[in-house]
Design a protein around this motif. Structure first.
Motif, PDB file in Angstrom:
ATOM      1  N   ALA A  91       0.854  -1.228  -0.195  1.00 11.16           N
ATOM      2  CA  ALA A  91       0.074  -0.001  -0.175  1.00 11.16           C
ATOM      3  C   ALA A  91       0.784   1.227   0.041  1.00 11.16           C
ATOM      4  N   TRP A  92       1.656   1.215   0.718  1.00  9.07           N
ATOM      5  CA  TRP A  92       2.716   2.396   0.722  1.00  9.07           C
ATOM      6  C   TRP A  92       3.536   2.652  -0.735  1.00  9.07           C
ATOM      7  N   ARG A  93       3.607   1.755  -1.389  1.00  9.74           N
ATOM      8  CA  ARG A  93       4.576   1.808  -2.602  1.00  9.74           C
ATOM      9  C   ARG A  93       3.200   2.264  -3.684  1.00  9.74           C
ATOM     10  N   VAL A  94       2.155   1.949  -3.570  1.00 10.74           N
ATOM     11  CA  VAL A  94       1.292   2.354  -4.434  1.00 10.74           C
ATOM     12  C   VAL A  94       1.041   3.845  -4.144  1.00 10.74           C
ATOM     13  N   THR A  95       0.777   4.377  -2.828  1.00  9.54           N
ATOM     14  CA  THR A  95       0.886   5.672  -2.533  1.00  9.54           C
ATOM     15  C   THR A  95       1.920   6.466  -3.155  1.00  9.54           C
ATOM     16  N   GLN A  96       3.060   5.918  -3.221  1.00 12.63           N
ATOM     17  CA  GLN A  96       4.116   6.558  -3.860  1.00 12.63           C
ATOM     18  C   GLN A  96       3.814   6.878  -5.416  1.00 12.63           C
ATOM     19  N   VAL A  97       3.472   5.647  -6.265  1.00 12.83           N
ATOM     20  CA  VAL A  97       3.107   5.671  -7.454  1.00 12.83           C
ATOM     21  C   VAL A  97       1.579   6.697  -7.733  1.00 12.83           C
ATOM     22  N   ALA A  98       0.763   6.717  -6.713  1.00 11.63           N
ATOM     23  CA  ALA A  98      -0.333   7.653  -7.023  1.00 11.63           C
ATOM     24  C   ALA A  98       0.078   9.169  -6.863  1.00 11.63           C
ATOM     25  N   ARG A  99       1.274   9.379  -6.238  1.00 15.49           N
ATOM     26  CA  ARG A  99       1.987  10.662  -6.203  1.00 15.49           C
ATOM     27  C   ARG A  99       2.860  10.977  -7.080  1.00 15.49           C
ATOM     28  N   HIS A 100       3.210  10.008  -8.029  1.00 17.10           N
ATOM     29  CA  HIS A 100       4.316  10.429  -9.024  1.00 17.10           C
ATOM     30  C   HIS A 100       4.360  11.451  -9.727  1.00 17.10           C
TER      31      HIS A 100
END
Length: 318
Positions: A57-66
């Motif tokens: 989930a944290w890595r998905v958060t980073q992708v969502a904020r790319h």
């Protein structure tokens, strides 16, 4: 130049080698290294698929904020025609964090509303990083009123870390403005479709997302609060945002499982930022399919379906 996230370092190293070999091969006297290049490219794609198949989930958060992820302005320029921005709330002023107006989508007139974060420093400041003031939500309500008056669908694109939390917003009625936006969405007598394109955080998102159908891009996130905000409250430590993200269930598959969203728009391998045009084309196809389902419903049916959709959230297991 591509921007790589921390967990994408192995891909960055491979891509750097590929770029170096391509530069060598491009020289007139360069060596014949096509086989080596092909192997490295295959390895890069395979590794990218592997990394993205195991995102937490944290890595998905980073992708969502790319920073290179498609923004509202990109969607407007790509999947809509004849967009005409309508500014201002007719009360205080125009909020640049929420952009809205009339457009053509697949041959039909629509009202488009969404958050714009901005990409350059200048644009980010202009759009307040996508954090809307009360006048942004009042503008959204005005556009929803217009959509109902002329019987045209509403399409919304939340992408915000949350509504603006400053003193000015509170003085001008931030909570009331978000509530009015949510209320107006629920009462609309025209089809209303939402696509979460990046971050859909807090009331800042739901103020323009009380729709008949809520779709999510595959690597978007959607929650009542950001992971950092949750960690600050529950753990008294914002650095525990990773733990909060894992506990909150903010990813698209988790939200679909709990029926909080209605569909997921697949992204290219490695996220929408790697192939924005393909990602937006998939989004347009998904929105069009949902609109076709809704367009035959009466105003009363649309209101009833929308309200029941939101009332049903959380009922399971009670």
């Amino acid at each position: 130049m591509a921007t790589y996230l921390e967990f994408e370092k192995p891909i960055a190293e491979l891509d750097a080698k590929i770029a170096e070999l391509e530069a060598l091969a491009a020289r007139k006297d360069g060596p014949l290294i096509s086989d080596e290049l092909a192997k490295l490219k295959t390895k890069s794609v395979k590794q990218l698929k592997q990394i993205y198949s195991e995102l937490n989930a944290w890595r998905v958060t980073q992708v969502a904020r790319h920073p290179d992820r498609p923004h509202l302005s990109d969607f407007i320029n790509t999947i809509f025609e004849d967009f005409e921005e309508l500014a201002g709330d007719r009360v205080f002023g125009n909020d640049e964090a929420i952009i809205g107006g009339l457009a053509r989508f697949k041959g039909r007139s629509v009202v488009v509303i969404g958050h714009e974060k901005g990409r350059t420093t200048e644009k980010r400041l202009k759009h307040n990083f996508g954090m809307a003031h009360p006048e942004g939500y009042r503008k959204a309500v005005r556009l929803m009123d217009l959509a109902e008056k002329f019987n045209i669908p509403v399409l919304s694109f939340p992408d915000t870390a949350g509504a603006y939390p400053g003193k000015g917003g509170e003085e001008r009625g931030q909570a009331e403005a978000i509530a009015r936006g949510t209320q107006r969405g629920l009462s609309l007598g025209v089809p209303f479709v939402t696509l979460i394109i990046g971050e859909g955080m807090s009331g800042g998102a739901i103020g323009i997302a009380a729709a008949n159908r809520v779709l999510m891009m595959e690597y978007a996130i959607y929650s009542v609060i950001s992971p950092e905000g949750c960690a600050s409250i529950l753990y008294r430590d914002a650095t525990k945002a990773k733990d909060a993200a894992e506990a909150m269930g903010i990813t698209a598959p988790e939200l679909l499982r709990h029926k909080i969203v209605d569909g997921i728009v697949k992204e290219p391998v490695g996220g929408a930022h790697r192939d924005p045009q393909r990602a937006m084309a998939s989004a347009a196809k998904a929105i069009d399919a949902v609109l076709q389902e809704l367009e035959g419903m009466s105003p009363a049916e649309l209101r009833a379906q929308r309200r029941e959709r939101f009332y049903a959230i959380g009922r399971e297991g009670l």
